[in-house]
Enzyme design. Structure first.
Site, mmCIF file in Angstrom:
data_model
loop_
_atom_site.group_PDB
_atom_site.id
_atom_site.type_symbol
_atom_site.label_atom_id
_atom_site.label_comp_id
_atom_site.label_asym_id
_atom_site.label_seq_id
_atom_site.Cartn_x
_atom_site.Cartn_y
_atom_site.Cartn_z
ATOM 1 C CE LYS A 109 43.522 29.453 37.153
ATOM 2 N NZ LYS A 109 42.140 29.810 37.438
ATOM 3 C CG ASN A 110 40.794 30.320 33.641
ATOM 4 O OD1 ASN A 110 40.991 29.809 34.748
ATOM 5 N ND2 ASN A 110 40.989 31.609 33.411
ATOM 6 C CB CYS A 131 41.633 35.169 43.100
ATOM 7 S SG CYS A 131 43.113 34.272 42.665
ATOM 8 N NE ARG A 158 36.367 36.390 40.617
ATOM 9 C CZ ARG A 158 37.322 35.516 40.332
ATOM 10 N NH1 ARG A 158 38.250 35.255 41.200
ATOM 11 N NH2 ARG A 158 37.325 34.893 39.181
ATOM 12 C CG ASP A 184 42.987 35.905 34.430
ATOM 13 O OD1 ASP A 184 42.458 36.571 35.332
ATOM 14 O OD2 ASP A 184 42.524 34.818 34.037
ATOM 15 N NE ARG A 204 43.587 29.236 43.003
ATOM 16 C CZ ARG A 204 42.916 30.271 42.543
ATOM 17 N NH1 ARG A 204 43.092 31.460 43.060
ATOM 18 N NH2 ARG A 204 42.038 30.136 41.577
HETATM 19 C C1 UD1 Z 1 36.912 33.753 34.750
HETATM 20 C C2 UD1 Z 1 38.311 33.216 34.893
HETATM 21 C C3 UD1 Z 1 39.233 34.264 35.488
HETATM 22 C C4 UD1 Z 1 39.165 35.540 34.682
HETATM 23 C C5 UD1 Z 1 37.721 35.982 34.470
HETATM 24 C C6 UD1 Z 1 37.592 37.164 33.530
HETATM 25 C C7 UD1 Z 1 37.924 30.853 35.210
HETATM 26 C C8 UD1 Z 1 38.024 29.675 36.106
HETATM 27 N N1 UD1 Z 1 38.270 32.038 35.729
HETATM 28 O O1 UD1 Z 1 36.462 34.075 36.061
HETATM 29 O O2 UD1 Z 1 40.559 33.756 35.484
HETATM 30 O O3 UD1 Z 1 39.855 36.554 35.374
HETATM 31 O O4 UD1 Z 1 36.948 34.906 33.914
HETATM 32 O O5 UD1 Z 1 38.162 36.896 32.313
HETATM 33 O O6 UD1 Z 1 37.609 30.726 34.050
HETATM 34 N N2 UD1 Z 1 29.998 38.996 37.605
HETATM 35 C C9 UD1 Z 1 28.798 39.399 38.143
HETATM 36 N N3 UD1 Z 1 27.836 38.455 38.378
HETATM 37 C C10 UD1 Z 1 28.009 37.140 38.073
HETATM 38 C C11 UD1 Z 1 29.237 36.738 37.505
HETATM 39 C C12 UD1 Z 1 30.226 37.691 37.279
HETATM 40 O O7 UD1 Z 1 28.613 40.570 38.425
HETATM 41 O O8 UD1 Z 1 27.093 36.344 38.305
HETATM 42 C C13 UD1 Z 1 31.073 40.003 37.387
HETATM 43 C C14 UD1 Z 1 32.291 39.712 38.249
HETATM 44 O O9 UD1 Z 1 32.140 40.241 39.546
HETATM 45 C C15 UD1 Z 1 33.407 40.371 37.474
HETATM 46 C C16 UD1 Z 1 32.956 40.199 36.023
HETATM 47 O O10 UD1 Z 1 31.562 39.879 36.059
HETATM 48 O O11 UD1 Z 1 33.493 41.729 37.792
HETATM 49 C C17 UD1 Z 1 33.693 39.110 35.272
HETATM 50 O O12 UD1 Z 1 33.512 37.886 35.928
HETATM 51 P P1 UD1 Z 1 33.451 36.495 35.162
HETATM 52 O O13 UD1 Z 1 33.602 36.720 33.696
HETATM 53 O O14 UD1 Z 1 32.265 35.751 35.642
HETATM 54 O O15 UD1 Z 1 34.774 35.790 35.704
HETATM 55 P P2 UD1 Z 1 34.912 34.349 36.313
HETATM 56 O O16 UD1 Z 1 34.117 33.378 35.515
HETATM 57 O O17 UD1 Z 1 34.740 34.387 37.775
#
Ligand code: UD1
Length: 417
Positions: A22-23, A118, A123, A306, A398
């Site tokens: 998915k990711n 989620c 986030r 995850d 999902r």
């Molecule tokens: C992706 C995955 C999700 C997984 C996560 C961490 C997808 C579609 N989803 O989510 O399944 O749980 O990686 O492995 O690939 N953060 C900030 N600012 C930002 C972006 C992120 O502070 O601009 C923080 C988030 O709040 C969180 C952390 O960074 O605490 C990790 O987030 P991130 O690695 O961005 O996860 P996702 O890409 O949302």
């Protein structure tokens, strides 16, 4: 509203193949809008999950023609006519934010709202915005929408404050058509980043370094067609390994990339699970489970956040105590209260959960709060004595393609009502 009803206590046995991740699929689908070819993009090994259909609807709303058949997805993007993603679609899935980079690169503008997804923490998307601004995008809020524009993005050096998976992917996709070279430091190293690099390069991009903390992207003038097979889903694979282990069963997972699960296999072995690995398979042989002293979720190659809810279900029935610290998301313990309804003994302090293993879980009515919390509840239900009824299973759909069919095939008594 559909529910899962599980009669617990059956050992899982058999073998399964694992579909695409998915990711990987979500950013790759978004990246398809970068293709200027009239022949479009063909993606193989695509799981038939809810998030795929939401992303397909987003792409259709922008002018993409989408065909999905037999786990193959065809995307034709030669008639891209919109740069706005509606609030309704943005709210349905956090990954809608992935369209920002590619649309900016392809059309020079994009209009979105803040994404949903989620509910596992704040986030924010500040790192996405900061990187795009460093590449020359102007970003402002306008009547509830976020409007970003740039006549042509320019390559630059970006240092991410945190190796965010989504920000790394968004910036990679923005940079492929930018003028000059972009360097992303402290980039995320997840296998899905490598997959996105391979896909973009197959379309004609020039990216190196995925899987390390420094990505180098040289902008090109345009991208063409490609046919691409995405990597197997390491999170689905990990969920099934744990499902077999929690029932004391035996399961062979085929068509996977075991190295993507190194941290998971190491922790499961620490918990007493026997796991045999070959180059493209893992076999789990369940036995007595024991608690693990410390487990901390981390960016790849650390233990994936995850799989934190599913392994918590496993440790809930392990002999002795375990602690799990969630370091990636600040609010990812919503499954704890539901697991407690099934007799788990878990207490949470800040970002750490203390799990005191119990001899038995007992079936109860529980509710899924997010995708992987749902997976944890299914695992607990498989191990519990009696009947477990799980509601809000749309969260599970999902990310898992008809999970009940896979589990039934292995001997589980689970049905969708
Ligand atoms: C992706 C995955 C999700 C997984 C996560 C961490 C997808 C579609 N989803 O989510 O399944 O749980 O990686 O492995 O690939 N953060 C900030 N600012 C930002 C972006 C992120 O502070 O601009 C923080 C988030 O709040 C969180 C952390 O960074 O605490 C990790 O987030 P991130 O690695 O961005 O996860 P996702 O890409 O949302």
């Amino acid at each position: 509203m559909e529910k899962f009803v599980i009669e617990g206590g059956n050992r899982l046995e058999g073998s399964l193949s694992i579909k695409g991740a998915k990711n990987s699929m979500l950013p790759i689908m978004a990246a398809s809008v970068l293709s200027g070819s009239s022949e479009g993009v063909e993606l193989h090994n695509i799981p038939d999950i809810l998030d795929m259909h939401v992303m397909a609807r987003i792409l259709q709303s922008l002018g993409t023609r989408v065909k999905f058949n037999d786990n193959t997805l065809q995307l034709n993007v030669d008639d891209l006519h919109s740069y706005t993603i509606s609030d309704e679609l943005m709210r349905e899935m956090r990954s809608s934010i992935f369209l920002m980079g590619p649309l900016l690169a392809r059309l020079g503008k994009v209009r979105v709202t803040y994404p949903g997804g989620c509910s596992i923490g704040l986030r924010p998307v500040d790192l996405h915005f900061k990187g795009l601004e460093a590449m020359g995008a102007r970003i402002r809020e306008e009547k509830g929408y976020i409007m970003a524009s740039a006549s042509r993005l320019r390559g630059t050096e970006i240092h991410l404050d945190y190796p965010s998976v989504g920000a790394t992917e968004n910036l990679m996709m923005a940079a492929v058509l930018a003028r000059g070279k972009t360097v992303i430091n402290n980039a995320a190293k997840e296998p899905e980043i490598v997959d996105l690099q391979n896909f973009l390069n197959a379309m004609g991009a020039d990216i190196r370094g995925a899987g390390t903390e420094t990505l180098r992207i040289v902008g090109v003038e345009g991208l063409g067609r490609c046919s691409y097979r995405i990597i197997p889903d390491r999170i689905v694979a990990g969920t099934y390994l744990m499902a077999a282990a929690i029932t004391g069963g035996r399961l062979l997972l085929k068509e996977i990339i075991p190295v993507h699960l190194d941290a998971v296999v190491a922790k499961m072995r620490e918990a007493g699970v026997e796991i045999k690995a070959t180059e493209d398979s893992l076999e789990v042989i369940g036995g007595e489970l024991k608690g693990v002293e410390t487990l901390r979720t981390l960016p790849y190659p650390g233990f994936p956040t995850d799989l934190q809810p599913p392994i918590m279900a496993l440790l809930a029935v392990a002999e002795g105590n375990s602690t799990i610290t969630e370091s990636v998301f600040e609010n990812r313990f919503k499954h704890v209260n539901e697991l407690k309804r099934l007799n788990a003994n878990i207490s949470v302090e800040g970002r750490t959960a203390l799990i005191k293993g119990v001899k038995k879980l007992y079936g109860a009515e529980v509710e899924t709060t997010d995708l992987r919390a749902g997976a944890a509840l299914i695992l607990a239900g498989l191990a519990a004595e009696g009947t477990t009824v799980i509601s809000q299973i749309k969260h599970v759909d999902r990310g898992y393609e008809r999970i009940e069919l896979d589990l039934q095939q292995l001997g589980a008594k689970i049905k969708r009502i």
